[in-house]
Write an enzyme that holds these catalytic residues in place. Structure first.
Site, short mmCIF file in Angstrom:
data_model
loop_
_atom_site.label_atom_id
_atom_site.label_comp_id
_atom_site.label_asym_id
_atom_site.label_seq_id
_atom_site.Cartn_x
_atom_site.Cartn_y
_atom_site.Cartn_z
N ALA A 28 0.83 -1.21 0.00
CA ALA A 28 0.00 0.00 0.00
C ALA A 28 0.87 1.26 0.00
O ALA A 28 0.66 2.18 -0.79
CB ALA A 28 -0.93 0.00 1.21
N TYR A 29 1.84 1.28 0.89
CA TYR A 29 2.68 2.46 1.04
C TYR A 29 3.48 2.75 -0.23
O TYR A 29 3.44 3.86 -0.78
CB TYR A 29 3.64 2.28 2.22
CG TYR A 29 4.62 3.42 2.38
CD1 TYR A 29 4.22 4.64 2.92
CD2 TYR A 29 5.95 3.27 1.99
CE1 TYR A 29 5.12 5.69 3.06
CE2 TYR A 29 6.85 4.30 2.13
CZ TYR A 29 6.44 5.51 2.67
OH TYR A 29 7.34 6.54 2.80
N SER A 30 4.24 1.78 -0.70
CA SER A 30 5.12 2.03 -1.84
C SER A 30 4.35 2.31 -3.12
O SER A 30 4.75 3.16 -3.92
CB SER A 30 6.07 0.83 -2.04
OG SER A 30 6.98 0.74 -0.97
N SER A 59 1.45 3.76 -3.28
CA SER A 59 0.92 5.12 -3.16
C SER A 59 2.00 6.16 -3.44
O SER A 59 1.74 7.21 -4.03
CB SER A 59 0.33 5.34 -1.77
OG SER A 59 1.32 5.44 -0.77
N LYS A 60 3.21 5.86 -3.03
CA LYS A 60 4.32 6.78 -3.28
C LYS A 60 4.69 6.81 -4.77
O LYS A 60 5.19 7.81 -5.28
CB LYS A 60 5.53 6.40 -2.43
CG LYS A 60 5.33 6.68 -0.94
CD LYS A 60 5.08 8.16 -0.69
CE LYS A 60 5.02 8.50 0.77
NZ LYS A 60 4.81 9.94 1.02
#
Length: 226
Positions: free
Chosen positions: A144-146, A148-149
């Site tokens: 999710a984090y990467s 989104s980045k």
């Protein structure tokens, strides 16, 4: 003297950015959900109020403040971020969406709310991650984090193209490992080579001068991944 909005200022890089800009004599609007740490600084040229980047009323509040108190904006630093470290099959849809609401939709919404207050010389700097760079090393648990980045990297490129005639400039910094609480959540026990104040100094300098040399660019700011 510049008028600067920074998000995610309660700790880490954002907190250090506020101190650096204020000490240099710039006007700063520090935005985060928790304002205790900024309030304790007692800096006269720093304004703050509690802020949720996913709340429409808070976005309107920021826009109104900048327009009424400053009459315009020179620099926006999209630094706020959310992370979840969990195997992909265990992440709920709500958790995945929460990360995107902060890291992508919130960045887009705040930028949109402030664009009309910036001129051609303005600069929008978005803080991304090396994990969002195509072809970089990836790590389990950060889907999710990467991802989104990665989305805000492409968003930056698109906005730079769309506003290249009128400004402002848009650039994105993909950071490597910095010793923050977010890094500790992603990589427990890992010791990064850089401290938040060191990275904040780089980001502050880039936000003030980088738009003279770059627009729509991704700069990889990393000595370690992680």
């Amino acid at each position: 003297m510049k008028k600067i909005v920074v998000t995610g200022t309660s700790r880490g890089i954002g907190f250090e950015l506020v101190k650096i800009f204020a000490e240099a004599g710039h006007k700063v609007l520090a935005l985060s959900r928790n304002q205790d740490s900024i309030k304790k600084l007692g800096l006269e040229n720093v304004h703050f109020f509690e802020f949720d980047i996913t709340a429409e009323e808070d976005l309107q509040k920021v826009s109104a403040f900048v327009k009424e108190e400053w009459g315009g904006l020179d620099i926006l630093i999209n630094n706020a971020g959310a992370i979840i470290n969990k195997p992909f099959e265990e992440i709920t849809s709500e958790e995945f969406e929460k990360v995107y609401r902060v890291n992508v939709f919130g960045v887009a919404a705040l930028t949109k709310a402030l664009l009309h207050l910036m001129n051609k010389e303005g600069h929008v700097v978005t803080v991304s991650s090396m994990g969002g760079v195509q072809g970089s090393m990836k790590f389990p648990g950060l889907s999710a984090y990467s991802s989104s980045k990665g989305a805000v990297i492409t968003l930056t490129e698109l906005l730079a193209e769309e506003y290249k005639e009128t400004g402002p400039s848009f650039n994105v910094l993909a950071l490597g490992a910095v010793q923050t609480e977010m890094l500790a959540e992603a990589f427990p026990g890992y010791k990064a080579p850089l401290q938040p104040a060191e990275m904040a100094r780089y980001i502050s300098d880039f936000s003030l001068t980088g738009n003279k040399f770059y627009n729509g660019k991704l700069l990889q700011v990393s000595s370690s991944t992680p």
